[in-house]
Motif scaffolding. Structure first.
Motif, PDB file in Angstrom:
ATOM      1  N   MET A 169       0.789  -1.228   0.000  1.00  0.00           N
ATOM      2  CA  MET A 169       0.000   0.000   0.000  1.00  0.00           C
ATOM      3  C   MET A 169       0.824   1.283   0.000  1.00  0.00           C
ATOM      4  SD  MET A 169      -2.956  -1.103  -0.491  1.00  0.00           S
ATOM      5  CE  MET A 169      -3.787   0.480  -0.483  1.00  0.00           C
ATOM      6  N   PRO A 170       1.998   1.365   0.669  1.00  0.00           N
ATOM      7  CA  PRO A 170       2.772   2.611   0.545  1.00  0.00           C
ATOM      8  C   PRO A 170       3.109   2.949  -0.905  1.00  0.00           C
ATOM      9  CG  PRO A 170       3.601   1.319   2.383  1.00  0.00           C
ATOM     10  CD  PRO A 170       2.610   0.443   1.654  1.00  0.00           C
ATOM     11  N   GLY A 171       3.471   1.940  -1.707  1.00  0.00           N
ATOM     12  CA  GLY A 171       3.755   2.198  -3.111  1.00  0.00           C
ATOM     13  C   GLY A 171       2.511   2.553  -3.899  1.00  0.00           C
ATOM     14  N   ILE A 172       1.393   1.891  -3.608  1.00  0.00           N
ATOM     15  CA  ILE A 172       0.142   2.163  -4.325  1.00  0.00           C
ATOM     16  C   ILE A 172      -0.365   3.570  -4.033  1.00  0.00           C
ATOM     17  CG2 ILE A 172      -2.298   1.512  -4.452  1.00  0.00           C
ATOM     18  CD1 ILE A 172      -1.341  -1.406  -3.899  1.00  0.00           C
ATOM     19  N   LEU A 173      -0.267   3.981  -2.774  1.00  0.00           N
ATOM     20  CA  LEU A 173      -0.793   5.285  -2.365  1.00  0.00           C
ATOM     21  C   LEU A 173       0.249   6.393  -2.458  1.00  0.00           C
ATOM     22  CD1 LEU A 173      -2.805   4.176   0.828  1.00  0.00           C
ATOM     23  CD2 LEU A 173      -3.687   4.555  -1.486  1.00  0.00           C
ATOM     24  N   GLY A 174       1.501   6.034  -2.740  1.00  0.00           N
ATOM     25  CA  GLY A 174       2.550   7.037  -2.805  1.00  0.00           C
ATOM     26  C   GLY A 174       2.810   7.688  -1.470  1.00  0.00           C
ATOM     27  N   THR A 175       2.868   6.863  -0.409  1.00  0.00           N
ATOM     28  CA  THR A 175       3.018   7.406   0.940  1.00  0.00           C
ATOM     29  C   THR A 175       3.981   6.528   1.738  1.00  0.00           C
ATOM     30  OG1 THR A 175       1.791   8.211   2.865  1.00  0.00           O
ATOM     31  CG2 THR A 175       1.043   6.147   1.890  1.00  0.00           C
ATOM     32  N   THR A 176       4.019   6.728   3.037  1.00  0.00           N
ATOM     33  CA  THR A 176       4.952   6.020   3.901  1.00  0.00           C
ATOM     34  C   THR A 176       4.249   4.877   4.639  1.00  0.00           C
ATOM     35  OG1 THR A 176       4.481   7.423   5.818  1.00  0.00           O
ATOM     36  CG2 THR A 176       6.198   8.170   4.285  1.00  0.00           C
ATOM     37  N   PRO A 177       5.019   3.896   5.154  1.00  0.00           N
ATOM     38  CA  PRO A 177       4.406   2.840   5.975  1.00  0.00           C
ATOM     39  C   PRO A 177       3.675   3.389   7.202  1.00  0.00           C
ATOM     40  CG  PRO A 177       6.593   2.160   5.275  1.00  0.00           C
ATOM     41  CD  PRO A 177       6.440   3.595   4.860  1.00  0.00           C
ATOM     42  N   ALA A 178       4.161   4.498   7.761  1.00  0.00           N
ATOM     43  CA  ALA A 178       3.508   5.070   8.943  1.00  0.00           C
ATOM     44  C   ALA A 178       2.087   5.532   8.617  1.00  0.00           C
ATOM     45  CB  ALA A 178       4.319   6.241   9.490  1.00  0.00           C
ATOM     46  N   VAL A 179       1.889   6.110   7.430  1.00  0.00           N
ATOM     47  CA  VAL A 179       0.548   6.543   7.035  1.00  0.00           C
ATOM     48  C   VAL A 179      -0.352   5.336   6.818  1.00  0.00           C
ATOM     49  CG1 VAL A 179      -0.783   7.693   5.222  1.00  0.00           C
ATOM     50  CG2 VAL A 179       1.330   8.728   6.059  1.00  0.00           C
ATOM     51  N   VAL A 180       0.178   4.284   6.206  1.00  0.00           N
ATOM     52  CA  VAL A 180      -0.613   3.069   6.012  1.00  0.00           C
ATOM     53  C   VAL A 180      -0.964   2.449   7.362  1.00  0.00           C
ATOM     54  CG1 VAL A 180      -0.578   0.737   5.045  1.00  0.00           C
ATOM     55  CG2 VAL A 180       0.337   2.650   3.728  1.00  0.00           C
ATOM     56  N   GLN A 181      -0.048   2.521   8.324  1.00  0.00           N
ATOM     57  CA  GLN A 181      -0.342   2.030   9.668  1.00  0.00           C
ATOM     58  C   GLN A 181      -1.550   2.761  10.259  1.00  0.00           C
ATOM     59  OE1 GLN A 181       0.811  -0.426  11.629  1.00  0.00           O
ATOM     60  NE2 GLN A 181      -0.589   0.216  13.251  1.00  0.00           N
ATOM     61  N   MET A 182      -1.690   4.048   9.931  1.00  0.00           N
ATOM     62  CA  MET A 182      -2.824   4.806  10.450  1.00  0.00           C
ATOM     63  C   MET A 182      -4.150   4.263   9.933  1.00  0.00           C
ATOM     64  SD  MET A 182      -1.641   6.899  12.576  1.00  0.00           S
ATOM     65  CE  MET A 182      -3.143   7.818  12.863  1.00  0.00           C
ATOM     66  N   THR A 183      -4.153   3.623   8.755  1.00  0.00           N
ATOM     67  CA  THR A 183      -5.408   3.053   8.247  1.00  0.00           C
ATOM     68  C   THR A 183      -5.856   1.873   9.094  1.00  0.00           C
ATOM     69  OG1 THR A 183      -4.361   1.510   6.681  1.00  0.00           O
ATOM     70  CG2 THR A 183      -4.758   3.763   5.923  1.00  0.00           C
ATOM     71  N   LEU A 184      -4.919   1.220   9.787  1.00  0.00           N
ATOM     72  CA  LEU A 184      -5.273   0.176  10.747  1.00  0.00           C
ATOM     73  C   LEU A 184      -5.643   0.778  12.098  1.00  0.00           C
ATOM     74  CD1 LEU A 184      -2.397  -2.382  10.014  1.00  0.00           C
ATOM     75  CD2 LEU A 184      -4.761  -2.525   9.227  1.00  0.00           C
TER      76      LEU A 184
END
Length: 402
Positions: A41-56
């Motif tokens: 998801m970081p690559g798909i959304l163009g963001t960082t793992p920390a931001v993807v962690q926020m989705t959890l």
């Protein structure tokens, strides 16, 4: 003044479960089915793992915090409108998630998805209380609903991996939204209002609950157990897929092994609690969390990530999680029979904040691609809760003034 619904709930137990359970399962599935694609998801959304962690994190927090809002709202407006509104919001947010690759919008939609899930959960369990509170079937309903939920962490990631591999990651969210719409078409004609008549407006009594040492001790225990599992599924995709080279399906099967251990342990929970009691069972569960954290240490220092260095120690912790969660609700709520609804809402709200905020803090601070967040959270929180539990036991053993 709200009107009392006079139409009886005429469904037999199998039909009632078919109506109630899917909304309960979908709310939990919104977390677990998404796990196999977390590393991508970081690559798909163009963001960082920390931001993807926020989705959890935000999903977890909103599931608990929403109960404080939707519990009173369902008492005021009724179970049916809260259920319908929540299911519609969950479905629309799920479809929108499948159509966006903007990180800020994706995070916002996950919050809306969780709000819808929380509303549906409140409506489901409020309806169960309305219909079955004074009936012997209540124990059967709760046990069957919990048994169904126990399989979601085992099967959800496997389903997510298969869907993502076959149709792509957006199909995961379509697979959440479509069943919600399908169940709405069933619920609209079939789910009638069950809210009892309120002759006077009741205000939530938060004070007595928040002043209780037992409430805080056992709620912290629940947060420790659920947070351990939360940190595990927050870190496991990156540790096993990125670090150990697992495929999405291989990761899902490894993850499911932990859920299977939890399901097997749950079958023994009644006998365990009968033998050791509430405090004794919680104490042993917390000890197992510390032991599991210790078993993770050699793999972190001496080995590359693998099934045996990362997943197998989690089996020990999974047993501890089941021991703790089997008793913490009773331990936290046993003083509040007259205000059980308020106490339950606070219990789940506080534990979700502990799980989401503290658990995420460990993941971000210690690195979500290692076992350190799991080691730090489970050992640290278990040690703090053990200390509080022992202090509570000493306080209760003191002679009370006459």
């Amino acid at each position: 003044m709200p009107r009392q619904n006079t139409r009886p709930w005429a469904y037999g137990l199998p039909a009632a479960l078919m109506l109630l359970a899917p909304f309960n399962i979908l709310a939990s599935l919104g977390m677990d089915i998404y796990l196999p694609v977390i590393p991508a998801m970081p690559g798909i959304l163009g963001t960082t793992p920390a931001v993807v962690q926020m989705t959890l994190t935000l999903y977890m927090i909103m599931l608990g915090v929403g109960q404080i809002v939707f519990g009173p709202l369902s008492d005021r407006l009724g179970r049916r409108p809260v259920l319908i509104g929540g299911a519609v919001l969950f479905a629309l947010a799920s479809f929108a998630l499948a159509a966006t690759t903007s990180a800020p919008l994706f995070v916002s939609l996950r919050v809306l998805q969780a709000v819808g899930a929380s509303a549906a959960l409140v409506a489901v369990f409020a309806t169960v209380r309305d219909v079955y509170a004074e009936k012997p079937e209540s124990a059967v309903v709760y046990s069957l609903m919990n048994a169904m939920l126990a399989f979601v962490p085992a099967l959800g990631p496997i389903a997510g991996a298969l869907i993502a591999t076959t149709f792509g990651w957006p199909a995961i969210f379509v697979a959440l939204g479509a069943p919600a719409i399908a169940m709405l078409t069933v619920a609209l004609p079939a789910w009638h209002e069950t809210r009892p008549q309120r002759h006077e407006r009741e205000r939530p009594a938060f004070g007595p609950v928040l002043r209780s040492p037992a409430f805080w001790t056992y709620t912290a225990g629940f947060g420790t157990a659920m947070g351990t599992f939360f940190v595990f599924f927050s870190t496991a995709p990156r540790v096993l897929i990125d670090g150990a080279g697992f495929s999405e399906l291989g990761f899902s099967l490894a993850f499911a092994s932990v859920a299977v251990v939890m399901i097997g342990t749950a079958r023994l929970a009644g006998r365990v609690v009968g033998r050791w009691g509430i405090a004794g069972t919680a104490l042993r569960g917390l000890t197992l969390l510390i032991l599991g954290a210790g078993l993770l240490l050699p793999g972190q220092f001496l080995a590359t990530p693998s099934f045996w260095s990362f997943v197998a120690p989690m089996w020990v912790m999974a047993v501890g999680i089941v021991f703790i969660t089997s008793v913490t609700a009773n331990g936290a709520l046993q003083e509040f029979g007259a205000i059980a609804g308020t106490a339950v809402a606070l219990h789940f709200c506080v534990q979700s904040l502990i799980t989401g905020l503290v658990g995420t803090g460990f993941v971000i601070a210690l690195g979500g691609d290692t076992a350190w967040p799991l080691i730090g959270y489970s050992a640290g929180m278990a040690a703090l809760t053990l200390t509080a539990l022992l202090r509570l036991g000493r306080r209760r053993s003191r002679p009370q003034p006459v």
